[in-house]
Design a protein around this motif. Structure first.
Motif, PDB file in Angstrom:
ATOM      1  N   LYS A 449     -22.456 -67.783 -78.551  1.00 53.62           N
ATOM      2  CA  LYS A 449     -21.175 -67.731 -77.851  1.00 53.62           C
ATOM      3  C   LYS A 449     -20.028 -67.749 -78.868  1.00 53.62           C
ATOM      4  N   VAL A 450     -19.079 -66.831 -78.711  1.00 54.43           N
ATOM      5  CA  VAL A 450     -17.924 -66.759 -79.617  1.00 54.43           C
ATOM      6  C   VAL A 450     -16.661 -66.656 -78.766  1.00 54.43           C
ATOM      7  N   PHE A 451     -15.924 -67.744 -78.691  1.00 55.79           N
ATOM      8  CA  PHE A 451     -14.668 -67.751 -77.943  1.00 55.79           C
ATOM      9  C   PHE A 451     -13.543 -67.235 -78.839  1.00 55.79           C
ATOM     10  N   ARG A 452     -12.549 -66.667 -78.218  1.00 50.88           N
ATOM     11  CA  ARG A 452     -11.361 -66.270 -78.987  1.00 50.88           C
ATOM     12  C   ARG A 452     -10.108 -66.764 -78.275  1.00 50.88           C
ATOM     13  N   THR A 453      -9.045 -66.927 -79.043  1.00 52.45           N
ATOM     14  CA  THR A 453      -7.771 -67.407 -78.500  1.00 52.45           C
ATOM     15  C   THR A 453      -7.057 -66.260 -77.796  1.00 52.45           C
ATOM     16  N   PRO A 454      -6.579 -66.458 -76.585  1.00 50.69           N
ATOM     17  CA  PRO A 454      -5.861 -65.383 -75.901  1.00 50.69           C
ATOM     18  C   PRO A 454      -4.519 -65.104 -76.573  1.00 50.69           C
ATOM     19  N   ASP A 455      -4.153 -63.822 -76.661  1.00 50.92           N
ATOM     20  CA  ASP A 455      -2.835 -63.479 -77.207  1.00 50.92           C
ATOM     21  C   ASP A 455      -1.790 -63.635 -76.107  1.00 50.92           C
ATOM     22  N   ALA A 456      -0.550 -63.265 -76.384  1.00 55.53           N
ATOM     23  CA  ALA A 456       0.549 -63.503 -75.446  1.00 55.53           C
ATOM     24  C   ALA A 456       0.323 -62.769 -74.121  1.00 55.53           C
ATOM     25  N   VAL A 457      -0.102 -61.526 -74.189  1.00 60.78           N
ATOM     26  CA  VAL A 457      -0.328 -60.755 -72.971  1.00 60.78           C
ATOM     27  C   VAL A 457      -1.457 -61.388 -72.151  1.00 60.78           C
ATOM     28  N   GLU A 458      -2.519 -61.799 -72.828  1.00 58.38           N
ATOM     29  CA  GLU A 458      -3.664 -62.394 -72.137  1.00 58.38           C
ATOM     30  C   GLU A 458      -3.308 -63.746 -71.540  1.00 58.38           C
ATOM     31  N   ARG A 459      -2.488 -64.525 -72.247  1.00 56.80           N
ATOM     32  CA  ARG A 459      -2.066 -65.826 -71.716  1.00 56.80           C
ATOM     33  C   ARG A 459      -1.280 -65.642 -70.421  1.00 56.80           C
ATOM     34  N   ASP A 460      -0.368 -64.690 -70.442  1.00 54.39           N
ATOM     35  CA  ASP A 460       0.437 -64.455 -69.248  1.00 54.39           C
ATOM     36  C   ASP A 460      -0.449 -64.000 -68.080  1.00 54.39           C
ATOM     37  N   ALA A 461      -1.431 -63.128 -68.379  1.00 55.31           N
ATOM     38  CA  ALA A 461      -2.333 -62.642 -67.328  1.00 55.31           C
ATOM     39  C   ALA A 461      -3.188 -63.776 -66.776  1.00 55.31           C
ATOM     40  N   LEU A 462      -3.660 -64.645 -67.639  1.00 56.80           N
ATOM     41  CA  LEU A 462      -4.502 -65.758 -67.194  1.00 56.80           C
ATOM     42  C   LEU A 462      -3.695 -66.745 -66.351  1.00 56.80           C
ATOM     43  N   GLU A 463      -2.432 -66.991 -66.726  1.00 58.24           N
ATOM     44  CA  GLU A 463      -1.589 -67.890 -65.929  1.00 58.24           C
ATOM     45  C   GLU A 463      -1.361 -67.318 -64.528  1.00 58.24           C
ATOM     46  N   LYS A 464      -1.149 -66.009 -64.460  1.00 56.30           N
ATOM     47  CA  LYS A 464      -0.964 -65.372 -63.152  1.00 56.30           C
ATOM     48  C   LYS A 464      -2.269 -65.397 -62.347  1.00 56.30           C
ATOM     49  N   LEU A 465      -3.380 -65.235 -63.017  1.00 56.90           N
ATOM     50  CA  LEU A 465      -4.665 -65.296 -62.321  1.00 56.90           C
ATOM     51  C   LEU A 465      -4.902 -66.696 -61.779  1.00 56.90           C
ATOM     52  N   ASP A 466      -4.537 -67.703 -62.549  1.00 54.78           N
ATOM     53  CA  ASP A 466      -4.716 -69.085 -62.100  1.00 54.78           C
ATOM     54  C   ASP A 466      -3.914 -69.330 -60.827  1.00 54.78           C
ATOM     55  N   ALA A 467      -2.699 -68.838 -60.818  1.00 54.83           N
ATOM     56  CA  ALA A 467      -1.853 -69.025 -59.638  1.00 54.83           C
ATOM     57  C   ALA A 467      -2.415 -68.265 -58.441  1.00 54.83           C
ATOM     58  N   THR A 543     -13.469 -72.257 -61.920  1.00 58.10           N
ATOM     59  CA  THR A 543     -12.952 -71.151 -62.728  1.00 58.10           C
ATOM     60  C   THR A 543     -11.545 -71.451 -63.213  1.00 58.10           C
ATOM     61  N   ARG A 544     -10.732 -72.057 -62.364  1.00 58.19           N
ATOM     62  CA  ARG A 544      -9.380 -72.438 -62.784  1.00 58.19           C
ATOM     63  C   ARG A 544      -9.438 -73.460 -63.930  1.00 58.19           C
ATOM     64  N   GLU A 545     -10.472 -74.319 -63.910  1.00 59.27           N
ATOM     65  CA  GLU A 545     -10.623 -75.270 -65.009  1.00 59.27           C
ATOM     66  C   GLU A 545     -10.976 -74.550 -66.311  1.00 59.27           C
ATOM     67  N   LEU A 546     -11.793 -73.493 -66.212  1.00 55.34           N
ATOM     68  CA  LEU A 546     -12.083 -72.675 -67.407  1.00 55.34           C
ATOM     69  C   LEU A 546     -10.794 -72.073 -67.962  1.00 55.34           C
ATOM     70  N   ILE A 547      -9.942 -71.574 -67.072  1.00 55.21           N
ATOM     71  CA  ILE A 547      -8.668 -70.987 -67.504  1.00 55.21           C
ATOM     72  C   ILE A 547      -7.811 -72.034 -68.197  1.00 55.21           C
ATOM     73  N   ARG A 548      -7.745 -73.237 -67.610  1.00 49.31           N
ATOM     74  CA  ARG A 548      -6.939 -74.311 -68.218  1.00 49.31           C
ATOM     75  C   ARG A 548      -7.429 -74.619 -69.625  1.00 49.31           C
ATOM     76  N   LYS A 549      -8.749 -74.752 -69.787  1.00 49.49           N
ATOM     77  CA  LYS A 549      -9.295 -75.083 -71.105  1.00 49.49           C
ATOM     78  C   LYS A 549      -9.064 -73.960 -72.098  1.00 49.49           C
ATOM     79  N   ALA A 550      -9.175 -72.731 -71.647  1.00 47.81           N
ATOM     80  CA  ALA A 550      -8.953 -71.603 -72.555  1.00 47.81           C
ATOM     81  C   ALA A 550      -7.501 -71.561 -73.020  1.00 47.81           C
ATOM     82  N   LEU A 551      -6.554 -71.778 -72.094  1.00 44.35           N
ATOM     83  CA  LEU A 551      -5.134 -71.760 -72.454  1.00 44.35           C
ATOM     84  C   LEU A 551      -4.778 -72.932 -73.363  1.00 44.35           C
ATOM     85  N   ALA A 552      -5.488 -74.055 -73.198  1.00 40.05           N
ATOM     86  CA  ALA A 552      -5.232 -75.233 -74.053  1.00 40.05           C
ATOM     87  C   ALA A 552      -5.914 -75.103 -75.410  1.00 40.05           C
ATOM     88  N   GLY A 553      -6.764 -74.097 -75.571  1.00 45.16           N
ATOM     89  CA  GLY A 553      -7.453 -73.905 -76.855  1.00 45.16           C
ATOM     90  C   GLY A 553      -8.672 -74.776 -77.023  1.00 45.16           C
TER      91      GLY A 553
END
Length: 580
Positions: A449-467, A543-553
Motif C-alpha cells: 500500500k502506498v498512500f499519497r498526499t492530496p494536492d490542492a485540487v484533490e483536497r477541494d474535491a474530497l471536501e466536497k465529496l465529504d459534504a 468512508t467519511r472517516e477515511l476522507i478525514r484521515k487522508a486530509l489530515a495526512g
C-alpha cells in the motif's frame, strides 16, 4: 438472489438432442475446434477408443504448467464426448518420463550437493532428497503429480516410463526402432551439429556398472538380435538388448515411439516443442504409427518474463495459487487464450477470481451457443454450479484494505450489513472467498500500500465529496452514492471527460482519474472496483472517516513512520546469512 449454491442436473452427453449437437459442431471455443479435428481423424481411422496423452518430466515438482496441460486436454476430451454423444470410449493417459537421466540438480531441493553423485542416473534411481516413503526422486515427484491431479478430480490413468520400459510394454516398438535404425538416423542427423552427429544415437544404454544413462556412439545395431554394442564408461565393450529396461530412447525419438506404441490420438505441448513436432511425427510414422493431433500452447512466464521451470522453481506453484484462490479460477486462467504467452504470478489472481464468478453468473441465462463459449462450461465439464456471489474478490480486498484488517469476522460484518441474511452457511463459496481475501491482503496488498498526499485540487474535491456524502439519506444505494461521486467530480476540469459517451460541454463525463485518485489517496491502492459499491458496503460514515484521515495526512504520516522504522532496522541490525 438465491441463497443456495447447488449444482443443476448434469447434462448427459448421450442424451443431447440433435439440435444441441449441431450447436457443438459450430461452436468456436478452442476445445470444440480441437475436438472436431479428432472427429475427422476418426472418420479416416475408425477405432473403438480415442487416447489422449499428456507428458510430465519429473525432474522437478509439478508446476502450474503441468496442471494446465492436463486441464486443457480434459477440456478437449469433454468437447469430443459431446460431439460424439459419448459413443466412443476415451482415455486420458498422464505419462511420466521418469527414466530420463538427471541432467542437472534442481535448485529447489534440500541439500543439492547430496545429489551430485547421481547425475545422469534415471530419475527413478536417484535417492529422494525430500525423505519420506518414496524410494526415489522420480517416485516422489510422480506422487506429487498424482496428488494434485486427484485433488482436482481429473479422470486419468498414470503411466511411468520406468514401468513401461522394464515390463516390456515398449519392447515391440524398441525392436522396431532397431530395425528402422538407419531411417531414424536419417531423420535425426540433419537436425544436429557436426560434432553431435559424430556421437549421436537414438538408443541410450544404461551402464550396468554405474547405472548412468550414457550418451555414447554405438558400434553396432543388430536388428535381428535386438541388441546394441557400445563402450561402457570404463572402455569395456558391451552388448545389451534394447528391451527389458536395459536401454532407453533419446527424448525426440522417444516422443514419436511412444505415440506409435500406444496409438495416441491427441497430445498438446508447449511452443518450445513446436519445431520438433515434425521430427516426432516422422519417427512415429517410421515405427508404424499415425502421428496424433497436436495442440501447441504458448509458455507461461514469471513476473520477469522468463519461462517458468520445474528445476528453477520460478513462477507460481499449485499450492501457492490455491492459498489465495480456488481451483476454478486457476482452470479459467488455463482456458483463456492458450495460444498467447501469459505471465503467471500473484498479481493475476484477483482478476482470474472475479472473471470466473462473472462468467458463472451469466451461464444460467445463456442459450447453448453462448454456453459452449463460456469458460465455466469447459471448466466444469458441462455442469457448472449455481453460485450466488454478492461481492467481488477485488471488493473484499478493498474492504480489508480500508479497514486494515486480517480478521474474517470484520469483513463478514460489512457483508451482512450490505446483504441481509448472508452467512457462511448460506454462501459457502463466499465464505471461501473471504478466507482467500484476508490471506491475499496480508501477503500482497498490505505490504504494497502506498498512500499519497492530496494536492490542492484533490483536497477541494474530497471536501466536497465529504459534504455530499453527509447529505445522503440513510440507506442510500450504491447507485445513489455513485451518482454523488459523479456529481462532485463533474464540475472539476481535471476530472472532466468530454469524449465519454453522451458527454456534452454542459454535462461532461467523468474520467477514471477521479476514481483512481480516491483509491490512491484513501486506500493506498492504484485502482479498485466501482467506488459507489465500495462505499455502500464499507459504510458512508466509515468512508467519511477515511476522507478525514487522508486530509489530515494521517495515512502518509503512518506510512512514513513505518518506512523510517524499517530503514532504522536495516541500518542498525547487521545482515547475516540465515541458518541452514
Amino acid at each position: 438472489m438465491s441463497s443456495s449454491e447447488a449444482s443443476p442436473a448434469p447434462v448427459d452427453p448421450t442424451q443431447l438432442a440433435a439440435e444441441l449437437k449441431a450447436v457443438a459442431e459450430t461452436a468456436t471455443a478452442w476445445p470444440f475446434e480441437e475436438a472436431r479435428k479428432l472427429v475427422e481423424r476418426l472418420k479416416k481411422r475408425p477405432k473403438d477408443e480415442v487416447l489422449f496423452e499428456t507428458g510430465y518430466g519429473p525432474s522437478g515438482l509439478p508446476h502450474i504448467g503441468t496442471f494446465g496441460e492436463v486441464a486443457r486436454t480434459t477440456m478437449v476430451r469433454h468437447a469430443f464426448r459431446i460431439l460424439t454423444q459419448d459413443k466412443v470410449k476415451t482415455r486420458l493417459l498422464c505419462f511420466s518420463d521418469d527414466m530420463d537421466g538427471m541432467r542437472k540438480i534442481p535448485e529447489n531441493v534440500p541439500d543439492p550437493a547430496a545429489l551430485v553423485p547421481y547425475l545422469q542416473m534415471p530419475l527413478t534411481k536417484v535417492p529422494n532428497p525430500f525423505g519420506g516413503d518414496y524410494p526415489s526422486f522420480g517416485a516422489h515427484n510422480n506422487a506429487m503429480l498424482r496428488r494434485f491431479l486427484d485433488t482436482f478430480g481429473f479422470d486419468y490413468e498414470f503411466a511411468s516410463a520406468t514401468e513401461y520400459y522394464f515390463s516390456g510394454k515398449l519392447d515391440a516398438v524398441l525392436l522396431k526402432a532397431a530395425e528402422k535404425y538407419d531411417e531414424i538416423m536419417a531423420v535425426m542427423l540433419p537436425t544436429l551439429g557436426e560434432e553431435r552427429q559424430a556421437t549421436y544415437s537414438p538408443f541410450l544404454p544404461i551402464s550396468p556398472t554405474s547405472g548412468r544413462v550414457l550418451y555414447v556412439p554405438l558400434k553396432n545395431v543388430d536388428a535381428k538380435a535386438g541388441t546394441i554394442t557400445f563402450d561402457d564408461e570404463d572402455g569395456t565393450e558391451l552388448t545389451l538388448p534394447v528391451t527389458g529396461g536395459k536401454v532407453k530412447l533419446q527424448w525426440k525419438p522417444d516422443f514419436g515411439a511412444r505415440w506409435a506404441a500406444l496409438d495416441v490420438d491427441f497430445e498438446m505441448f508447449g511452443k518450445d516443442h513446436q519445431t520438433n513436432a515434425p521430427i516426432y511425427d516422422r519417427i512415429c510414422q517410421i515405427l508404424g504409427g499415425t502421428a496424433p493431433e497436436h495442440f501447441v500452447y504458448e509458455l507461461f512466464l514469471d513476473e520477469k518474463g522468463q519461462k517458468i521451470s520445474k528445476s528453477k522453481g520460478n513462477g507460481l506453484t499449485i499450492d501457492e495459487w490455491l492459498t489465495y484462490a480456488s481451483p476454478e479460477s486457476l482452470a479459467l486462467y488455463m482456458f483463456q487464450s492458450p495460444r498467447s504467452a501469459k505471465k503467471l504470478h500473484f498479481d493475476v489472481i484477483p482478476k482470474a477470481v472475479d472473471e470466473y464468478f462473472n462468467f458463472l453468473a451469466r451461464y444460467a441465462q445463456q442459450d447453448w451457443k453462448l454456453r459452449f463459449g463460456n469458460p465455466v462450461y469447459h471448466i466444469h465439464a458441462g455442469n457448472p454450479p449455481d453460485v450466488d456471489m454478492p461481492v467481488s474478490f477485488t471488493m473484499l480486498l478493498n474492504l480489508a484494505s480500508a479497514s486494515n484488517t486480517e480478521d474474517e469476522s470484520v469483513l463478514w460484518g460489512f457483508l451482512k450489513r450490505h446483504v441481509p441474511g448472508v452467512s457462511d452457511q448460506t454462501h459457502p463459496k463466499l465464505h471461501e472467498l473471504v478466507g482467500y481475501a484476508v490471506r491475499y491482503f496480508h501477503d500482497f496488498v498490505k505490504p504494497n500500500k502506498v498512500f499519497r498526499t492530496p494536492d490542492a485540487v484533490e483536497r477541494d474535491a474530497l471536501e466536497k465529496l465529504d459534504a455530499a456524502l453527509a447529505a445522503l439519506p440513510a440507506g442510500a444505494s450504491a447507485d445513489d452514492i455513485q451518482t454523488v461521486l459523479y456529481d462532485v467530480a463533474r464540475p472539476i476540469p481535471r476530472y472532466q471527460d468530454l469524449k465519454a459517451k453522451g458527454a456534452t460541454p454542459e454535462r461532461p463525463g467523468v474520467s477514471v482519474e477521479w476514481f483512481n485518485t480516491l483509491y490512491q489517496v484513501l486506500l493506498g491502492l492504484e485502482r479498485g472496483p466501482r467506488f459507489g459499491s465500495f462505499v455502500a458496503i464499507y459504510g458512508v460514515a466509515e468512508t467519511r472517516e477515511l476522507i478525514r484521515k487522508a486530509l489530515a495526512g494521517d495515512f502518509v504520516q503512518q506510512q512514513s513512520k513505518l518506512g523510517k522504522l524499517g530503514q532504522h532496522f536495516r541500518d542498525t541490525i547487521p545482515l547475516s546469512k540465515p541458518e541452514a
